[in-house]
Scaffold this motif. Sequence first.
Motif, PDB file in Angstrom:
ATOM      1  N   LYS A  49       0.845  -1.193   0.000  1.00 42.36           N
ATOM      2  CA  LYS A  49       0.000   0.000   0.000  1.00 42.36           C
ATOM      3  C   LYS A  49       0.881   1.244   0.000  1.00 42.36           C
ATOM      4  O   LYS A  49       1.986   1.225   0.540  1.00 42.36           O
ATOM      5  CB  LYS A  49      -0.916   0.016   1.224  1.00 42.36           C
ATOM      6  CG  LYS A  49      -1.937  -1.103   1.266  1.00 42.36           C
ATOM      7  CD  LYS A  49      -2.790  -1.001   2.523  1.00 42.36           C
ATOM      8  CE  LYS A  49      -3.810  -2.125   2.599  1.00 42.36           C
ATOM      9  NZ  LYS A  49      -4.617  -2.037   3.848  1.00 42.36           N
ATOM     10  N   VAL A  50       0.374   2.323  -0.587  1.00 44.44           N
ATOM     11  CA  VAL A  50       1.176   3.542  -0.712  1.00 44.44           C
ATOM     12  C   VAL A  50       0.415   4.737  -0.138  1.00 44.44           C
ATOM     13  O   VAL A  50      -0.751   4.964  -0.473  1.00 44.44           O
ATOM     14  CB  VAL A  50       1.539   3.816  -2.186  1.00 44.44           C
ATOM     15  CG1 VAL A  50       2.295   5.138  -2.311  1.00 44.44           C
ATOM     16  CG2 VAL A  50       2.380   2.671  -2.749  1.00 44.44           C
ATOM     17  N   ASN A  51       1.077   5.484   0.729  1.00 42.19           N
ATOM     18  CA  ASN A  51       0.597   6.782   1.204  1.00 42.19           C
ATOM     19  C   ASN A  51       1.569   7.858   0.746  1.00 42.19           C
ATOM     20  O   ASN A  51       2.769   7.599   0.594  1.00 42.19           O
ATOM     21  CB  ASN A  51       0.497   6.818   2.733  1.00 42.19           C
ATOM     22  CG  ASN A  51      -0.776   6.171   3.263  1.00 42.19           C
ATOM     23  OD1 ASN A  51      -1.482   5.478   2.533  1.00 42.19           O
ATOM     24  ND2 ASN A  51      -1.065   6.388   4.530  1.00 42.19           N
ATOM     25  N   ALA A  52       1.059   9.050   0.524  1.00 41.90           N
ATOM     26  CA  ALA A  52       1.919  10.184   0.178  1.00 41.90           C
ATOM     27  C   ALA A  52       2.406  10.848   1.464  1.00 41.90           C
ATOM     28  O   ALA A  52       1.631  11.039   2.400  1.00 41.90           O
ATOM     29  CB  ALA A  52       1.145  11.182  -0.673  1.00 41.90           C
ATOM     30  N   VAL A  53       3.682  11.175   1.508  1.00 46.30           N
ATOM     31  CA  VAL A  53       4.241  11.861   2.678  1.00 46.30           C
ATOM     32  C   VAL A  53       4.174  13.362   2.416  1.00 46.30           C
ATOM     33  O   VAL A  53       4.738  13.862   1.435  1.00 46.30           O
ATOM     34  CB  VAL A  53       5.684  11.405   2.958  1.00 46.30           C
ATOM     35  CG1 VAL A  53       6.255  12.160   4.153  1.00 46.30           C
ATOM     36  CG2 VAL A  53       5.715   9.899   3.224  1.00 46.30           C
ATOM     37  N   LYS A  54       3.464  14.063   3.294  1.00 47.19           N
ATOM     38  CA  LYS A  54       3.192  15.487   3.101  1.00 47.19           C
ATOM     39  C   LYS A  54       3.393  16.249   4.406  1.00 47.19           C
ATOM     40  O   LYS A  54       3.408  15.671   5.496  1.00 47.19           O
ATOM     41  CB  LYS A  54       1.735  15.687   2.651  1.00 47.19           C
ATOM     42  CG  LYS A  54       1.334  14.938   1.383  1.00 47.19           C
ATOM     43  CD  LYS A  54       1.832  15.626   0.135  1.00 47.19           C
ATOM     44  CE  LYS A  54       1.278  14.967  -1.125  1.00 47.19           C
ATOM     45  NZ  LYS A  54       1.749  15.652  -2.358  1.00 47.19           N
ATOM     46  N   GLY A  55       3.501  17.553   4.273  1.00 46.60           N
ATOM     47  CA  GLY A  55       3.413  18.424   5.430  1.00 46.60           C
ATOM     48  C   GLY A  55       1.963  18.833   5.628  1.00 46.60           C
ATOM     49  O   GLY A  55       1.225  19.020   4.658  1.00 46.60           O
ATOM     50  N   ILE A  56       1.549  18.950   6.879  1.00 38.47           N
ATOM     51  CA  ILE A  56       0.181  19.367   7.191  1.00 38.47           C
ATOM     52  C   ILE A  56       0.232  20.538   8.160  1.00 38.47           C
ATOM     53  O   ILE A  56       0.884  20.467   9.206  1.00 38.47           O
ATOM     54  CB  ILE A  56      -0.632  18.213   7.811  1.00 38.47           C
ATOM     55  CG1 ILE A  56      -0.771  17.058   6.817  1.00 38.47           C
ATOM     56  CG2 ILE A  56      -2.012  18.698   8.244  1.00 38.47           C
ATOM     57  CD1 ILE A  56      -1.541  15.875   7.358  1.00 38.47           C
ATOM     58  N   LYS A  57      -0.463  21.617   7.789  1.00 36.27           N
ATOM     59  CA  LYS A  57      -0.580  22.770   8.672  1.00 36.27           C
ATOM     60  C   LYS A  57      -1.985  22.827   9.263  1.00 36.27           C
ATOM     61  O   LYS A  57      -2.973  22.564   8.579  1.00 36.27           O
ATOM     62  CB  LYS A  57      -0.288  24.071   7.923  1.00 36.27           C
ATOM     63  CG  LYS A  57       1.200  24.332   7.750  1.00 36.27           C
ATOM     64  CD  LYS A  57       1.499  25.760   7.341  1.00 36.27           C
ATOM     65  CE  LYS A  57       1.239  26.778   8.429  1.00 36.27           C
ATOM     66  NZ  LYS A  57       2.139  26.616   9.602  1.00 36.27           N
ATOM     67  N   MET A  58      -2.036  23.195  10.548  1.00 31.00           N
ATOM     68  CA  MET A  58      -3.318  23.343  11.223  1.00 31.00           C
ATOM     69  C   MET A  58      -3.661  24.809  11.470  1.00 31.00           C
ATOM     70  O   MET A  58      -4.810  25.150  11.717  1.00 31.00           O
ATOM     71  CB  MET A  58      -3.291  22.579  12.546  1.00 31.00           C
ATOM     72  CG  MET A  58      -3.047  21.085  12.381  1.00 31.00           C
ATOM     73  SD  MET A  58      -2.824  20.222  13.955  1.00 31.00           S
ATOM     74  CE  MET A  58      -4.428  20.480  14.710  1.00 31.00           C
ATOM     75  N   PHE A  59      -2.641  25.680  11.394  1.00 30.17           N
ATOM     76  CA  PHE A  59      -2.841  27.103  11.661  1.00 30.17           C
ATOM     77  C   PHE A  59      -2.284  27.929  10.505  1.00 30.17           C
ATOM     78  O   PHE A  59      -1.408  27.483   9.761  1.00 30.17           O
ATOM     79  CB  PHE A  59      -2.157  27.509  12.971  1.00 30.17           C
ATOM     80  CG  PHE A  59      -2.621  26.713  14.166  1.00 30.17           C
ATOM     81  CD1 PHE A  59      -3.860  26.944  14.743  1.00 30.17           C
ATOM     82  CD2 PHE A  59      -1.819  25.714  14.697  1.00 30.17           C
ATOM     83  CE1 PHE A  59      -4.290  26.204  15.830  1.00 30.17           C
ATOM     84  CE2 PHE A  59      -2.237  24.969  15.789  1.00 30.17           C
ATOM     85  CZ  PHE A  59      -3.481  25.213  16.355  1.00 30.17           C
ATOM     86  N   ASP A  60      -2.777  29.150  10.374  1.00 32.00           N
ATOM     87  CA  ASP A  60      -2.332  30.026   9.291  1.00 32.00           C
ATOM     88  C   ASP A  60      -0.992  30.696   9.581  1.00 32.00           C
ATOM     89  O   ASP A  60      -0.319  31.160   8.662  1.00 32.00           O
ATOM     90  CB  ASP A  60      -3.385  31.115   9.029  1.00 32.00           C
ATOM     91  CG  ASP A  60      -4.672  30.544   8.449  1.00 32.00           C
ATOM     92  OD1 ASP A  60      -4.592  29.499   7.769  1.00 32.00           O
ATOM     93  OD2 ASP A  60      -5.744  31.135   8.685  1.00 32.00           O
TER      94      ASP A  60
END
Length: 205
Positions: A172-183
């Motif tokens: 199985k493959v997931n994309a590795v990303k950055g995630i922001k919760m605030f502006d």
Amino acid sequence: MKTHQQTQKTSGIYALNVLFVLSTFSVNGQIILTKKDSNKPETDKPADIYWHVKAFRPEAKLLRIKAIDKEGNYHDVKAIQDSDDTSILNVKALVDGERLPIKMIVKGANDRFYPVKAIAKNGTLVDIKAITEDGEIMGVKGFSRSGNIINLRAITKNNRYYNVIAISPQGKVNAVKGIKMFDSEEEAVINGVSIYAHIKAIHQD
């Protein structure tokens, strides 16, 4: 008549004693069963599953991604599955028996892209790099933003870009990303380090 009454009285006392013993046995038996059942776990927690983290281009081979400390030692980078839910996984560097968080840190004045680093408990930063078969070491950076998602790329000296993915033992493959919760530019401070975004391996259709 007196003998008959005494016999009835004795029989009654005997019956009461039997009932008392039976009730005591029943109560004690119930406690033992309850105690035994209380020690039995409701569910067994599955062991963590490590997903391999790689740099990827369709026309090229998968490249290793490692954490490289100041002494030049290589350490594994893994996405960690700790439940049946694989939609979003933490990504960690496995350094000297510890799982270090990997984050996108706030960039400096001379940084074009956002650096991706593992952060030790004392605030020491550990580089996250992609490595080619020829031994070329490529930086892993926060490259572009789409909403609250920050795209990661491994970048060669010739500005060739590789996506970053996580692959399970079953493929199985997931994309590795950055995630922001605030502006705000600074998302949080971890071990004294200002971070820009969290790094996760996420499922994308």
